[in-house]
Design a protein around this motif. Structure first.
Motif, PDB file in Angstrom:
ATOM      1  N   PHE A 178       0.838  -1.202   0.000  1.00  0.00           N
ATOM      2  CA  PHE A 178       0.000   0.000   0.000  1.00  0.00           C
ATOM      3  C   PHE A 178       0.876   1.256   0.000  1.00  0.00           C
ATOM      4  CE2 PHE A 178      -2.040   3.313   2.635  1.00  0.00           C
ATOM      5  CZ  PHE A 178      -3.107   3.624   1.799  1.00  0.00           C
ATOM      6  N   GLU A 179       1.883   1.293   0.876  1.00  0.00           N
ATOM      7  CA  GLU A 179       2.789   2.446   0.935  1.00  0.00           C
ATOM      8  C   GLU A 179       3.604   2.569  -0.346  1.00  0.00           C
ATOM      9  OE1 GLU A 179       2.912   4.791   3.171  1.00  0.00           O
ATOM     10  OE2 GLU A 179       1.333   3.843   4.362  1.00  0.00           O
ATOM     11  N   PHE A 180       4.020   1.429  -0.896  1.00  0.00           N
ATOM     12  CA  PHE A 180       4.816   1.417  -2.127  1.00  0.00           C
ATOM     13  C   PHE A 180       4.012   1.997  -3.289  1.00  0.00           C
ATOM     14  CE2 PHE A 180       6.791  -0.680  -5.842  1.00  0.00           C
ATOM     15  CZ  PHE A 180       8.123  -0.365  -5.603  1.00  0.00           C
ATOM     16  N   CYS A 181       2.725   1.658  -3.369  1.00  0.00           N
ATOM     17  CA  CYS A 181       1.845   2.198  -4.415  1.00  0.00           C
ATOM     18  C   CYS A 181       1.716   3.712  -4.271  1.00  0.00           C
ATOM     19  CB  CYS A 181       0.466   1.545  -4.344  1.00  0.00           C
ATOM     20  SG  CYS A 181       0.439  -0.175  -4.879  1.00  0.00           S
ATOM     21  N   LYS A 182       1.579   4.183  -3.038  1.00  0.00           N
ATOM     22  CA  LYS A 182       1.474   5.625  -2.806  1.00  0.00           C
ATOM     23  C   LYS A 182       2.739   6.336  -3.270  1.00  0.00           C
ATOM     24  CE  LYS A 182       0.067   7.066   1.156  1.00  0.00           C
ATOM     25  NZ  LYS A 182       0.034   7.146   2.624  1.00  0.00           N
ATOM     26  N   ARG A 183       3.893   5.756  -2.926  1.00  0.00           N
ATOM     27  CA  ARG A 183       5.166   6.372  -3.312  1.00  0.00           C
ATOM     28  C   ARG A 183       5.394   6.307  -4.818  1.00  0.00           C
ATOM     29  NH1 ARG A 183       8.047   3.451   1.087  1.00  0.00           N
ATOM     30  NH2 ARG A 183       9.125   2.320  -0.553  1.00  0.00           N
ATOM     31  N   SER A 184       4.732   5.359  -5.480  1.00  0.00           N
ATOM     32  CA  SER A 184       4.936   5.169  -6.923  1.00  0.00           C
ATOM     33  C   SER A 184       3.996   6.017  -7.769  1.00  0.00           C
ATOM     34  CB  SER A 184       4.761   3.687  -7.278  1.00  0.00           C
ATOM     35  OG  SER A 184       5.685   2.891  -6.574  1.00  0.00           O
ATOM     36  N   GLY A 185       3.247   6.928  -7.134  1.00  0.00           N
ATOM     37  CA  GLY A 185       2.416   7.857  -7.893  1.00  0.00           C
ATOM     38  C   GLY A 185       0.932   7.546  -7.898  1.00  0.00           C
ATOM     39  N   TYR A 186       0.501   6.538  -7.119  1.00  0.00           N
ATOM     40  CA  TYR A 186      -0.915   6.167  -7.112  1.00  0.00           C
ATOM     41  C   TYR A 186      -1.660   6.711  -5.889  1.00  0.00           C
ATOM     42  CZ  TYR A 186       0.393   2.924 -10.822  1.00  0.00           C
ATOM     43  OH  TYR A 186       0.858   2.387 -11.992  1.00  0.00           O
ATOM     44  N   ASP A 187      -1.022   7.571  -5.116  1.00  0.00           N
ATOM     45  CA  ASP A 187      -1.613   8.080  -3.878  1.00  0.00           C
ATOM     46  C   ASP A 187      -2.938   8.796  -4.137  1.00  0.00           C
ATOM     47  OD1 ASP A 187      -1.874   8.816  -1.202  1.00  0.00           O
ATOM     48  OD2 ASP A 187      -0.825  10.698  -1.508  1.00  0.00           O
ATOM     49  N   HIS A 188      -2.927   9.769  -5.047  1.00  0.00           N
ATOM     50  CA  HIS A 188      -4.128  10.560  -5.318  1.00  0.00           C
ATOM     51  C   HIS A 188      -5.248   9.686  -5.878  1.00  0.00           C
ATOM     52  CE1 HIS A 188      -6.151  14.369  -5.703  1.00  0.00           C
ATOM     53  NE2 HIS A 188      -6.455  14.116  -6.962  1.00  0.00           N
ATOM     54  N   MET A 189      -4.875   8.754  -6.732  1.00  0.00           N
ATOM     55  CA  MET A 189      -5.860   7.857  -7.335  1.00  0.00           C
ATOM     56  C   MET A 189      -6.544   7.004  -6.268  1.00  0.00           C
ATOM     57  SD  MET A 189      -5.168   5.066 -10.354  1.00  0.00           S
ATOM     58  CE  MET A 189      -4.376   6.272 -11.400  1.00  0.00           C
ATOM     59  N   LEU A 190      -5.761   6.505  -5.307  1.00  0.00           N
ATOM     60  CA  LEU A 190      -6.319   5.670  -4.242  1.00  0.00           C
ATOM     61  C   LEU A 190      -7.214   6.484  -3.307  1.00  0.00           C
ATOM     62  CD1 LEU A 190      -3.124   3.583  -3.388  1.00  0.00           C
ATOM     63  CD2 LEU A 190      -5.234   2.672  -4.356  1.00  0.00           C
ATOM     64  N   ARG A 191      -6.790   7.716  -2.996  1.00  0.00           N
ATOM     65  CA  ARG A 191      -7.555   8.549  -2.062  1.00  0.00           C
ATOM     66  C   ARG A 191      -8.938   8.908  -2.592  1.00  0.00           C
ATOM     67  NH1 ARG A 191      -4.806  10.503   2.273  1.00  0.00           N
ATOM     68  NH2 ARG A 191      -2.542  10.244   2.214  1.00  0.00           N
ATOM     69  N   THR A 192      -9.067   8.989  -3.904  1.00  0.00           N
ATOM     70  CA  THR A 192     -10.340   9.423  -4.490  1.00  0.00           C
ATOM     71  C   THR A 192     -11.287   8.266  -4.803  1.00  0.00           C
ATOM     72  OG1 THR A 192      -9.255   9.438  -6.666  1.00  0.00           O
ATOM     73  CG2 THR A 192      -9.369  11.532  -5.482  1.00  0.00           C
ATOM     74  N   LEU A 193     -10.928   7.047  -4.400  1.00  0.00           N
ATOM     75  CA  LEU A 193     -11.799   5.900  -4.700  1.00  0.00           C
ATOM     76  C   LEU A 193     -13.124   5.969  -3.953  1.00  0.00           C
ATOM     77  CD1 LEU A 193      -9.578   2.684  -4.910  1.00  0.00           C
ATOM     78  CD2 LEU A 193     -10.718   3.901  -6.746  1.00  0.00           C
ATOM     79  N   GLY A 194     -13.108   6.459  -2.709  1.00  0.00           N
ATOM     80  CA  GLY A 194     -14.345   6.508  -1.931  1.00  0.00           C
ATOM     81  C   GLY A 194     -14.197   7.374  -0.703  1.00  0.00           C
TER      82      GLY A 194
END
Length: 660
Positions: free
Chosen positions: A72-88
């Motif tokens: 989860f942290e690795f995905c955030k650091r890899s540029g997916y943080d904003h995308m994950l935050r806006t899921l719900g």
């Protein structure tokens, strides 16, 4: 994809160090690095997890959960943080939209085989999370990922336990079905508690002000309005002021209006306009009979122009991988559905084309007992559009699929460029690694020819000055009857014999920390106390000489088949040492000490260590057993009193030979 394996490597390196990762990958038999957009076999990941359990001494469940949290942290650091935050806006919505995220990512990661999720709310506030996957045994990653997301995005701690584990035989894929019970508790930081406490006090103070601003008649009217709209339904009875907070804006006294949608008495759109405006839609009943279809989908699947045909005759469900029944569709109604046309139902001339996929949502119409499928073509690039002989014009202007195709075309081009750069980077890393290895080999070869400090000076382009050493011990050795052996053997036999002998001697130089000066034919020259002066130079060379006698017994005479015999001579005295030559520079010793040491060897006895009187004096009180040889005539030196070295009184043979 390599993204997963790179994440696993990053976790091990960050938490346990490079050495642990190197050990892990060697045991698993995998490469050191992975390309992000490259597809790798699942067995590689499973091997890494298995070896990690053994090396770290923990269970697979623990490793997978820890990996989930880190992923989860690795995905955030890899540029997916904003995308994950806006899921719900809450954990339920976040989980509910994970499949949509995977669907979007599959546009770029076309070989991605992601798990599927379905979530159900329970009356007590808990949730049942359904996890479906083709990969068995990885379900413990889920609590790690979901737990980390819940804490980071929604500030809640959750506990997840498996309540059911089964094989869904009727499913067409992702047959492993795990059900987790998710219970959650809010987590307040110290600061948030203070803020919450302050806001409660603020509300209490505001209540008094509001009471003065609103008369009882307004309050009663507002209460009735809320009650009529049904927004005050709650199993817990609200206090007087909680009711007020629900119907007014604090400090302004304005009534908050709830939202009630307004529907027309009849639908103000004709059938033709609806089918043209939504060109990709279908309506079907419980028996899967098609009742209605958009114009573009009729064009692509001509059979749909015959109303009443069965939907499952023309389409198969790609995602979610469930049976094509109305009950299965209703069960996964919150998921995105991907349909694919069946090749055998297409016109003969179309059968060579790639089959079209449709992606969209299902809406159950209770009053009609029918299902509405609102969809769009699932196309990643303009090339895929052309392959199916479609055009942008076939997609409705309001459909963002138009933009998605064009944007993804650009995205894939960028990914390809990124992939090429990553490959070049990996090639450079490998070349750099090989270069470093070759450099080490070159340095090792240089250090074998010259003392390290001398070699470093030469590498830096400095001139190496000759140095005087007031006392050192020099050893010479040669093979007895070497000339006769050479006369009776093939050259290759001589080379093999000398190589076998010198390998043994070279190892002993490391054991006793003496410097090998040179070899000429069968002659072997060693010095102690040069190039680094040490007070124990004589003892080191003496122990080395004893080791040489033992080592020579393991080398076979190619003529007789018996062990070879060597003569050894040792002398102690001053020398001058320096580098001679430019093309093949050698570190050489000069002085009469060298000549006397050579004479000790040439006037020696087979399998004996011949000592000069100066060498004897250095070893006299050092626990060595020596016997007097007496006076002998030495060429160029006259009469000399010499000795034989017999053994070291305190060291065993294994210690002399450097054996464990």
């Amino acid at each position: 994809y390599g993204f997963i394996n790179t994440c696993l490597k990053s976790l091990v390196v960050e938490k346990y160090g490079e050495e642990t990762w190197e050990k892990l990958r060697l045991q698993a038999g995998v490469q050191d690095s992975f390309l992000t957009f490259e597809v790798y076999k699942d067995e590689i990941t499973m091997q890494l997890v298995d070896k990690a359990c053994k090396i770290l001494g923990v269970s697979a469940d623990t490793v997978l959960r820890e990996f989930g949290e880190y992923f989860f942290e690795f995905c955030k650091r890899s540029g997916y943080d904003h995308m994950l935050r806006t899921l719900g806006g809450n954990l339920y919505e976040f989980i509910e939209n994970l499949d949509s995220l995977h669907s979007y990512l599959s546009l770029s990661y076309q070989e991605m085989n992601a798990p599927s999720f379905r979530v159900e709310k329970n009356e007590d506030g808990s949730m049942h999370l359904h996890y479906y996957s083709d990969r068995r045994g990885l379900c413990h990653i889920v609590p790690g990922i979901i737990g980390a997301a819940a804490l980071d995005f929604f500030n809640i701690e959750i506990s997840m336990e498996i309540v059911s584990q089964m094989e869904e035989e009727e499913r067409t894929g992702k047959k492993e079905h795990i059900v987790f019970l998710v219970t959650q508790n809010p987590v307040f930081s110290y600061k948030e508690r203070n803020e919450f406490s302050s806001s409660s006090q603020y509300l209490a103070d505001a209540e008094k002000k509001i009471e003065n601003q609103l008369n009882k008649e307004d309050l009663e009217r507002a209460k009735n309005t809320i009650r009529d709209r049904g927004t005050s339904v709650c199993p817990v009875k609200k206090s007087h002021w909680k009711t007020i907070r629900g119907i007014i804006t604090l400090g302004k006294g304005k009534l908050l209006r709830g939202f009630d949608p307004v529907y027309p008495k009849s639908l103000w759109i004709d059938t033709k306009t609806f089918c043209n405006g939504l060109p990709f839609h279908m309506v079907f009943d419980k028996e899967l009979r098609v009742k209605q279809a958009g114009v573009s989908i009729q064009k692509i699947v001509p059979g749909l122009q015959t109303m009443g045909i069965y939907l499952d005759h023309y389409f198969s469900i790609v995602h979610p991988e469930v049976p094509f029944t109305i009950s299965s569709i209703q069960k996964f109604i919150n998921s995105q559905f991907v349909f694919q046309t069946k090749r055998e139902m297409m016109p003969e001339s179309w059968k060579q084309r790639p089959m079209l996929e449709l992606r969209g949502q299902m809406i159950w119409m209770e009053s009609l007992q029918c299902m509405l499928y609102l969809c769009s073509p699932l196309l990643r690039t303009l090339h895929e559009l052309e392959e199916r002989q479609m055009h942008i014009a076939d997609i409705a202007p309001h459909d963002v699929t138009r933009d998605l195709i064009l944007l993804n075309q650009q995205r894939l081009a960028e990914m390809e460029l990124s992939n090429q750069l990553e490959r070049k980077k990996e090639e450079l890393r490998i070349l750099s690694k090989h270069l470093e290895e070759e450099k080490k080999k070159t340095e090792a070869l240089l250090y074998a020819m010259l003392p390290q400090h001398v070699a470093n000076q030469l590498k830096e382009g400095k001139r190496v000055e000759a140095g005087e050493f007031k006392e050192c011990t020099i050893l010479f050795s040669d093979v007895v009857t070497f000339t006769n052996i050479c006369a009776q053997c093939e050259p290759i036999q001589i080379v093999l014999m000398l190589n076998s002998m010198y390998l043994r001697f070279d190892r002993l130089t490391t054991v006793h920390d003496v410097y090998k000066v040179e070899t000429i034919g069968d002659a072997y020259m060693v010095v102690g106390g040069v190039p680094v002066p040490v007070p124990t130079h004589a003892e080191r060379v003496a122990n080395f000489a004893l080791g040489m006698i033992i080592a020579a017994k393991g080398v076979q005479n190619p003529v007789s088949g018996n062990p070879i015999q060597i003569r050894v001579g040792i002398h102690t005295g001053p020398v001058l040492a320096g580098v001679v030559g430019e093309k093949m520079p050698r570190y050489c010793l000069f002085g009469d000490t060298v000549n006397i040491a050579s004479r000790m060897e040439s006037h020696g006895v087979p399998s004996k260590i011949h000592l000069s009187s100066s060498a004897y004096q250095c070893l006299k009180y050092k626990n060595f057993e020596m016997i007097e040889r007496g006076e002998i005539e030495v060429k160029g030196k006259g009469k000399m009193h010499t000795y034989f070295l017999i053994r070291n009184k305190t060291a065993t043979e294994n210690e002399i030979m450097g054996r464990p």
